[in-house]
Design a protein around this motif. Structure first.
Motif, PDB file in Angstrom:
ATOM      1  N   UNK A  45      43.777  39.298  76.715  1.00  0.00           N
ATOM      2  CA  UNK A  45      44.109  40.348  77.773  1.00  0.00           C
ATOM      3  C   UNK A  45      45.514  41.098  77.813  1.00  0.00           C
ATOM      4  N   UNK A  46      45.758  41.331  76.374  1.00  0.00           N
ATOM      5  CA  UNK A  46      46.869  42.106  76.263  1.00  0.00           C
ATOM      6  C   UNK A  46      46.882  43.704  76.336  1.00  0.00           C
ATOM      7  N   UNK A  47      46.800  43.821  77.941  1.00  0.00           N
ATOM      8  CA  UNK A  47      46.529  45.252  78.442  1.00  0.00           C
ATOM      9  C   UNK A  47      47.486  46.163  77.778  1.00  0.00           C
ATOM     10  N   UNK A  48      48.701  45.999  77.845  1.00  0.00           N
ATOM     11  CA  UNK A  48      49.974  46.898  77.378  1.00  0.00           C
ATOM     12  C   UNK A  48      49.521  47.316  75.937  1.00  0.00           C
ATOM     13  N   UNK A  49      49.222  46.524  75.086  1.00  0.00           N
ATOM     14  CA  UNK A  49      48.918  46.733  73.895  1.00  0.00           C
ATOM     15  C   UNK A  49      47.511  47.608  73.537  1.00  0.00           C
ATOM     16  N   UNK A  50      46.662  47.526  74.234  1.00  0.00           N
ATOM     17  CA  UNK A  50      45.498  48.138  74.455  1.00  0.00           C
ATOM     18  C   UNK A  50      45.635  49.577  74.833  1.00  0.00           C
ATOM     19  N   UNK A  51      46.349  49.617  75.772  1.00  0.00           N
ATOM     20  CA  UNK A  51      46.781  51.131  76.413  1.00  0.00           C
ATOM     21  C   UNK A  51      47.671  51.685  75.258  1.00  0.00           C
TER      22      UNK A  51
END
Length: 180
Positions: free
Chosen positions: A13-19
């Motif tokens: 769940x690496x949301x920042x990386x995905x964004x």
């Protein structure tokens, strides 16, 4: 469960990386635009990404933080990671105060806080090649910041989580891009 047991659950769940990946993909197309249209397109893209991911709490933190940064850049304001995180968390809690009880939001905000407040000072105290210092400082700062939430919610953390993160984090980005 296996990722969580190894202390690597955050890699899922690496949301920042995905964004950041989404913004990096469109950057070559929007950088040529004037600030107004560029801001509108990026905000629309961030909103679409939120919708696509079903407004997951960690994604909301990352998207609003990116939106703060994009908006600040368009308005020529000085906003660093600390300010962007503070604005994002405050804004989201005004909109939905119950997010404060969501573990995914707590972990996302805590990990990001660890990164923006602690990773620089930790890297500055370490010795060795810069890539090693940054990788270790990033892992240690995020792990220290999320530890109270993890321990309170899931119980003891495995001792192997810190070295596992140091080894896994550098390859997580390329593996995620390859798997997309």
């Amino acid at each position: 469960d296996d990722f969580r047991a190894a202390g690597l659950g955050h890699l899922l769940v690496v949301s920042g990386q995905n964004v950041a990946f989404v913004l990096a993909m469109v950057a070559p197309m929007v950088t040529r635009l004037r600030p107004g249209p560029r801001l509108a397109i990026l905000i629309l893209l961030l909103m679409s990404f939120s919708l696509l991911t079903r407004f997951e709490p960690s994604v909301l933190r990352a998207v609003v933080m990116a939106g703060v940064s994009v908006g600040a850049t368009a308005l020529d304001l000085d906003v660093d990671g600390r300010k962007a995180l503070s604005w994002a968390v405050a804004s989201l809690l005004v909109v939905d105060p119950f997010l404060v009880h969501v573990v995914a939001f707590q972990l996302s905000a805590a990990a990001t806080a660890g990164l923006v407040w602690m990773s620089g000072p930790i890297a500055g105290r370490l010795r060795g090649p810069m890539p090693f210092r940054v990788a270790l400082a990033t892992t240690v700062s995020a792990q220290l910041a999320v530890s109270p939430v993890l321990i309170a919610t899931f119980g003891p953390m495995p001792l192997a989580s810190l070295p596992a993160n140091v080894l896994a984090d550098p390859v997580a980005g390329p593996v995620m891009m390859w798997g997309s």
